[in-house]
Design a protein around this motif. Structure first.
Motif, PDB file in Angstrom:
ATOM      1  N   LYS A   1      55.146   0.130   1.482  1.00 31.90           N
ATOM      2  CA  LYS A   1      53.861  -0.207   0.885  1.00 31.90           C
ATOM      3  C   LYS A   1      53.577  -1.692   0.842  1.00 31.90           C
ATOM      4  CE  LYS A   1      54.241   3.682  -2.236  1.00 31.90           C
ATOM      5  NZ  LYS A   1      54.690   3.984  -3.586  1.00 31.90           N
ATOM      6  N   GLY A   2      54.599  -2.493   0.995  1.00 32.37           N
ATOM      7  CA  GLY A   2      54.391  -3.928   0.937  1.00 32.37           C
ATOM      8  C   GLY A   2      54.407  -4.492  -0.473  1.00 32.37           C
ATOM      9  N   SER A   3      54.570  -3.639  -1.455  1.00 27.14           N
ATOM     10  CA  SER A   3      54.644  -4.166  -2.822  1.00 27.14           C
ATOM     11  C   SER A   3      55.588  -3.282  -3.618  1.00 27.14           C
ATOM     12  CB  SER A   3      53.269  -4.179  -3.472  1.00 27.14           C
ATOM     13  OG  SER A   3      52.823  -2.859  -3.586  1.00 27.14           O
ATOM     14  N   PHE A   4      55.999  -3.799  -4.747  1.00 25.39           N
ATOM     15  CA  PHE A   4      56.929  -3.044  -5.577  1.00 25.39           C
ATOM     16  C   PHE A   4      56.198  -2.099  -6.510  1.00 25.39           C
ATOM     17  CE2 PHE A   4      60.938  -4.666  -4.517  1.00 25.39           C
ATOM     18  CZ  PHE A   4      60.799  -6.014  -4.223  1.00 25.39           C
TER      19      PHE A   4
ATOM     20  N   LEU B   1      59.894  -1.879 -14.888  1.00 24.47           N
ATOM     21  CA  LEU B   1      61.332  -1.664 -14.859  1.00 24.47           C
ATOM     22  C   LEU B   1      62.020  -2.836 -14.189  1.00 24.47           C
ATOM     23  CD1 LEU B   1      63.811   0.178 -15.103  1.00 24.47           C
ATOM     24  CD2 LEU B   1      63.199   1.121 -12.894  1.00 24.47           C
ATOM     25  N   LEU B   2      61.517  -3.229 -13.022  1.00 23.86           N
ATOM     26  CA  LEU B   2      62.207  -4.258 -12.246  1.00 23.86           C
ATOM     27  C   LEU B   2      62.202  -5.605 -12.946  1.00 23.86           C
ATOM     28  CD1 LEU B   2      61.060  -3.448  -8.641  1.00 23.86           C
ATOM     29  CD2 LEU B   2      63.222  -2.941  -9.733  1.00 23.86           C
ATOM     30  N   ASP B   3      61.119  -5.889 -13.660  1.00 20.61           N
ATOM     31  CA  ASP B   3      61.055  -7.184 -14.320  1.00 20.61           C
ATOM     32  C   ASP B   3      61.922  -7.241 -15.557  1.00 20.61           C
ATOM     33  OD1 ASP B   3      57.544  -7.785 -13.624  1.00 20.61           O
ATOM     34  OD2 ASP B   3      59.377  -8.295 -12.529  1.00 20.61           O
TER      35      ASP B   3
ATOM     36  N   PHE C   1      70.544  -7.272  -6.131  1.00 16.84           N
ATOM     37  CA  PHE C   1      69.682  -7.816  -5.090  1.00 16.84           C
ATOM     38  C   PHE C   1      68.232  -7.467  -5.364  1.00 16.84           C
ATOM     39  CE2 PHE C   1      68.033  -9.161  -1.197  1.00 16.84           C
ATOM     40  CZ  PHE C   1      67.180  -8.177  -0.733  1.00 16.84           C
ATOM     41  N   LEU C   2      68.003  -6.221  -5.719  1.00 14.38           N
ATOM     42  CA  LEU C   2      66.650  -5.768  -5.980  1.00 14.38           C
ATOM     43  C   LEU C   2      66.010  -6.581  -7.089  1.00 14.38           C
ATOM     44  CD1 LEU C   2      64.514  -3.587  -5.417  1.00 14.38           C
ATOM     45  CD2 LEU C   2      65.600  -2.224  -7.186  1.00 14.38           C
TER      46      LEU C   2
ATOM     47  N   GLU D   1      62.404 -11.036  -8.487  1.00 15.07           N
ATOM     48  CA  GLU D   1      62.227 -12.319  -9.149  1.00 15.07           C
ATOM     49  C   GLU D   1      61.721 -13.364  -8.161  1.00 15.07           C
ATOM     50  OE1 GLU D   1      65.604 -13.356 -11.522  1.00 15.07           O
ATOM     51  OE2 GLU D   1      64.850 -15.412 -11.739  1.00 15.07           O
ATOM     52  N   PHE D   2      62.252 -13.302  -6.964  1.00 15.26           N
ATOM     53  CA  PHE D   2      61.795 -14.212  -5.911  1.00 15.26           C
ATOM     54  C   PHE D   2      60.298 -14.060  -5.704  1.00 15.26           C
ATOM     55  CE2 PHE D   2      61.330 -16.370  -2.021  1.00 15.26           C
ATOM     56  CZ  PHE D   2      60.701 -15.540  -1.118  1.00 15.26           C
ATOM     57  N   HIS D   3      59.861 -12.814  -5.617  1.00 14.82           N
ATOM     58  CA  HIS D   3      58.440 -12.566  -5.424  1.00 14.82           C
ATOM     59  C   HIS D   3      57.617 -13.108  -6.577  1.00 14.82           C
ATOM     60  CE1 HIS D   3      57.906 -10.066  -1.809  1.00 14.82           C
ATOM     61  NE2 HIS D   3      59.197  -9.850  -1.972  1.00 14.82           N
TER      62      HIS D   3
END
Lengths: 584, 344
Positions: free
Chosen positions: A462-465, A470-472, A486-487, A492-494
């Motif tokens: 999809k090009g996005s998370f 959850l990820l943040d 890594f995920l 975080e990089f994004h």
């Protein structure tokens, strides 16, 4: 193989056996699966039956019995070993009384229901359950008198009288009235004695004296004028034939036994009971009526043969509740010899295990069974481990409860397996956050990796998370697996990039590549991500060099290669110039 | 005084008092209980009989069953409402129904949350749902409570509190709060009855956390309340210095805070708990006397005392409800306990 004690009774399964179908069967944990089968294909769908031996477990009123007795059982196990035995005996007696009061409460409720039931078959079902509970309480009470309380000679008969009176009143209220009017308990002088003001021998002497006097009066025909009075006195001296004439009032042989003992041998000692018991039963029942199972059990109790009592009860009843709890209590009183069975555990443990296994098959009462397994030192844990994975988990809340049981007992295998089931289910329903929380609970690094892969796949597609909440907010859980780390860092990089914090973003990207936790398949993506960074002014020489070195390790498509090479070269040039410039 | 126990032959997942009309100072008499894990679950209504005690002040009425009805699936939550309706398949996965975990109502509006991560708003008299927040959460939402008329707070199984404002069009939360450190699933949440920014939560590890949702990202107090999952936490509706929690470990605790006249630290006393409190900055513009005694401060005038309400260790206490001086709770041992003389 051992011989069977009794012939098994056949059980009819309705609507089977028609249409010349064969029957196959398979044992389950508490029941039997019976199915129709045939060698040839035939029309019509075959029936499958589930045959359950223990129907009591489904009765809502008996459920109260199971729950309340569970509390008493757990309380009993907690009684400490170092309490002196005299105090313990009174504790055990009160626990026994607790059990019995629970039985009586159930019995009363069943009785009320039996009376008020509209449906005839339901009423008779309740009635059956009432009579079974009556019998159970009768046996338990006798065991309490003979074994737990272990009444010595003198008070033994008093206890037995109470026992008979208590149960007599259940059966026949009218007879009770008549009986009490004739009961010698009305004679105050007779009962002066066994309150403990005199010793047993003193009482014995006095009683014999009184007995001889009554006998003499009879011989002298003092009462010849009044037939009733003569009968009464004959009873009082223990004339068995006269007592037997009052059979309807006595309704049971054990009532006859106690009455007989009262008038012939009030100071009976426990070891002598069985002789009188056997003869009373024979005299009362007569030569034609065979003794019923209940009678045999009571007789074994009078003979102080505990094992026979337990064995006969196990056969007669279809539910292990009674024998399990009674044996457990008797075992705590140290009355059972360590009777090792073939398969290593003792009698008490065997019965408790059987009872608990039966409970475990119930959709709701399985929670009680856990405590019973806990108190079976040899095999309890193994039984629990095998059974707990089979509980169906429909909601998360149930799964959480089962997991708590496993975690409290350090059953890590089961924890992992249950968490994996829940995580897989969550994954299938696209609930990635739930799946992750289950993996965290089980500390299942492999599954966390799987979930991360799923996220990364979604990102690539999809090009996005998805599921940014959850990820943040992964927190320390990120460290569970490399892929997960890594995920989190990649996200975080994004985020840093989105906030225009390019140098930090670049450093992060570099560290990701250096730490080699990035999956191979994503290296191209990472480098492509690096591309726009290289255009930014803030990226330093060192970083660029490092990126460049990683890039040369790779073996990638040519157009992209060219682009990257160009970008890196330009950046390097810019950086050299910038760093070399002196601001004046 | 010990609570009276009544065995009702079904494991109880929720108990709730029927609300008494405010201002009448009546004790509640009727409660509802929902069962779980049965082949056929039921919602049953029980009455406690006469409100007048005997001369010696003893209540020994056992709860009597008034009526009950069947319920598909486990009863997860109960709320009192004057109308009845069924919204089918409100919570679902793509191919199956998903369990709805909690329901809260502030008449006439209802909010429900579930394992599918949706937050759904209903109006009691409308058959269509008013609003659905899809994908509100990637994990299971365990509990929900109203903060203001248009705001709700949810807690989920990755340890986050999320505030949702229904006036906003977007489907993202207005605020997210969570503990730094392990993301322990949170199971219950309750708002302080008078001060809407104070919220208590309980989680899988049995920790009781008191939060100030206006301030920062971390709770004000963390108290080790139980040794297993905390299923419900309730502030007493009329006397918020009292808090009740119940847990999988079979205990029901009554927490009482006694406050000094100024802002003071919440300290744990005696009973095997420890408090980790963050330095509370005095809130600007706040009237000192109004500030709740639950928030952290400086000196040690405040004390927190906990008492066990149930006589002995039981199986998990799944639910509790308090109203006026009465407490009702239900356990996995299929017993309902009613306490009619709470020291509040």
């Amino acid at each position: 193989m051992e011989e069977v004690d009794v012939e098994p009774s056949p059980m009819l399964i309705p609507s089977t056996g028609f249409h010349q179908r064969h029957l196959g069967f398979e044992w389950g944990p508490g029941d039997l699966l019976v199915y129709e089968t045939n060698y040839k294909l035939s029309a019509g769908s075959p029936l499958v039956h589930v045959v359950r031996k223990d129907e009591d477990i489904c009765s809502p009123i008996l459920r109260k019995l199971f729950n309340e007795s569970h509390l008493i059982f757990v309380g009993l196990q907690k009684i400490k070993e170092d309490v002196p035995s005299k105090n313990k005996k009174s504790q055990f007696v009160s626990i026994s009384k607790n059990y019995r009061s629970v039985i009586r409460a159930c019995m009363e409720e069943l009785q009320q229901n039996a009376v008020s039931a509209q449906d005839g078959s339901l009423a008779s079902q309740y009635g059956d359950q009432v009579s079974i509970l009556l019998a159970i309480e009768l046996i338990w009470n006798l065991c309490e008198v003979l074994f737990i309380d272990a009444a010595p000679a003198g008070s033994l008969l008093l206890h037995l009288l109470d026992w008979v009176r208590l149960h007599k009143s259940d059966v026949d209220a009218r007879a009770r009235e008549v009986l009490q009017s004739e009961s010698p308990a009305q004679h105050q002088s007779y009962w002066d004695v066994p309150t403990g003001t005199q010793t047993l021998t003193e009482f014995d002497v006095k009683w014999r004296h009184w007995h001889e006097e009554c006998d003499r009066c009879l011989q002298d025909n003092t009462f010849a004028s009044n037939r009733h009075l003569e009968t009464i006195v004959k009873i009082l001296v223990g004339d068995e034939d006269t007592i037997l004439e009052q059979k309807e009032l006595l309704s049971t042989w054990y009532h006859f036994l106690v009455t007989r003992l009262l008038f012939t041998h009030p100071t009976i000692k426990p070891p002598d009971l069985h002789y009188y018991a056997q003869s009373s039963m024979n005299m009362f029942l007569g030569p034609r009526a065979p003794p019923e199972p209940l009678d045999i059990i009571l007789l074994s109790a009078f003979e102080f043969d505990l094992h026979q009592v337990i064995k006969d009860c196990s056969i007669a009843l279809n539910n292990w509740w009674f024998v399990a709890h009674l044996t457990d209590l008797l075992d705590h009183c140290k009355l059972l010899q360590s009777h090792n069975l073939h398969f290593g555990s003792n009698l008490r443990e065997f019965l408790v295990l059987e009872y608990a296994s039966g409970l475990f098959t119930h959709h709701s009462l399985w929670q009680l069974a856990v405590d019973y397994f806990d108190h079976c030192p040899e095999f309890g844990r193994v039984y629990l481990e095998l059974q707990i994975e089979r509980i169906p988990l429909d909601t998360e809340r149930k799964a959480i409860k089962v997991l708590r049981i496993c975690e409290d007992r350090q059953m890590s295998e089961q924890v992992r397996s249950i968490c994996k089931i829940m995580a897989k289910r969550a994954l299938r329903n696209n609930r990635l956050g739930s799946a992750l929380s289950w993996s965290i609970r089980a500390k299942d690094a492999a599954f966390a990796t799987l979930i991360s892969e799923r996220f990364l796949q979604d990102y690539c597609n999809k090009g996005s998370f998805t599921d940014l909440d959850l990820l943040d907010n992964l927190g320390p859980a990120m460290l569970l697996s490399d892929r997960l780390t890594f995920l989190g860092k990649y996200r975080e990089f994004h985020r840093l990039y989105g906030e225009n914090r390019f140098s930090e973003a670049a450093k992060l990207l570099l560290s990701l590549m250096t730490a080699k936790i990035a999956p191979r398949g994503l290296w191209m993506t990472l480098l492509t991500d690096a591309l726009p960074l290289l255009e930014q002014k803030e990226v330093k020489t060192r970083t660029t060099h490092a990126l460049h070195s990683h890039f040369t390790d790779e073996d990638i498509e040519s157009t992209k290669t060219e682009l990257l090479r160009l970008a890196l070269a330009r950046n390097l040039a810019m950086a050299i110039v910038k760093e070399g410039t002196i601001e004046t | 005084m010990d609570p009276t126990a009544k065995y009702i032959s079904q494991k109880i997942s929720r108990t709730r008092w029927r609300p008494v009309p405010a201002g009448l100072l009546q004790q509640p008499e009727v409660f509802a209980a929902g069962s779980w894990d049965n082949e056929s679950n039921r919602v049953s209504i029980w009455s406690l009989g006469d409100n007048d005690s005997d001369t010696d002040g003893e209540f020994d009425e056992e709860p009597r069953l008034l009526c009950d009805s069947e319920h598909d699936g486990d009863v997860m939550d109960l709320q009192a409402l004057s109308l009845a309706h069924v919204w089918e398949r409100a919570h679902r996965y793509s191919c199956d129904n998903a369990p709805c975990t909690a329901v809260v109502c502030r008449s006439p509006e209802l909010v429900s949350v579930g394992e599918d991560g949706r937050v759904i708003l209903y109006k009691a008299d409308q058959t269509e749902v008013v609003r659905v927040i899809e994908n509100a959460d990637s994990s299971t939402i365990h509990a929900v409570t109203f903060l203001r008329t248009t705001e709700v707070l949810t807690v989920n199984s990755i340890g986050q509190l999320k505030m949702w404002d229904f006036r906003q069009q977007s489907d993202s939360p207005a605020q997210i709060l969570s503990l730094t450190g392990d993301r322990v699933p949170l199971h219950c949440v309750d708002k302080h009855p008078n001060q809407q920014h104070i919220v208590a939560t309980g989680g899988q590890d049995g920790m009781l956390c008191i939060w100030d949702v206006r301030q920062g990202n971390t709770p004000f107090s963390l108290i080790e309340a139980h040794s297993a999952e905390m299923w419900e936490v309730h502030f007493h509706p009329s006397n918020p210095n009292h808090l009740f929690t119940c847990s999988e470990d079979g205990s029901l605790l009554h927490w009482e805070t006694t406050s000094g006249s100024d802002m003071s630290t919440l300290l744990q006393r005696g009973w095997n708990s420890r408090v980790v409190s963050h330095s509370g900055v005095p809130l600007a513009g706040e009237d000192d006397s109004v500030v709740s005694s639950w928030l952290a401060g400086d000196s040690s005038k405040n004390r927190l005392e906990a008492t066990h309400m149930l006589p002995s260790q039981t199986l998990s206490v799944n639910s509790l409800d308090v109203l006026e001086q009465c407490l009702v709770c239900g356990t996995d041992g299929e017993a309902v306990y009613v306490h009619r003389q709470l020291p509040v």
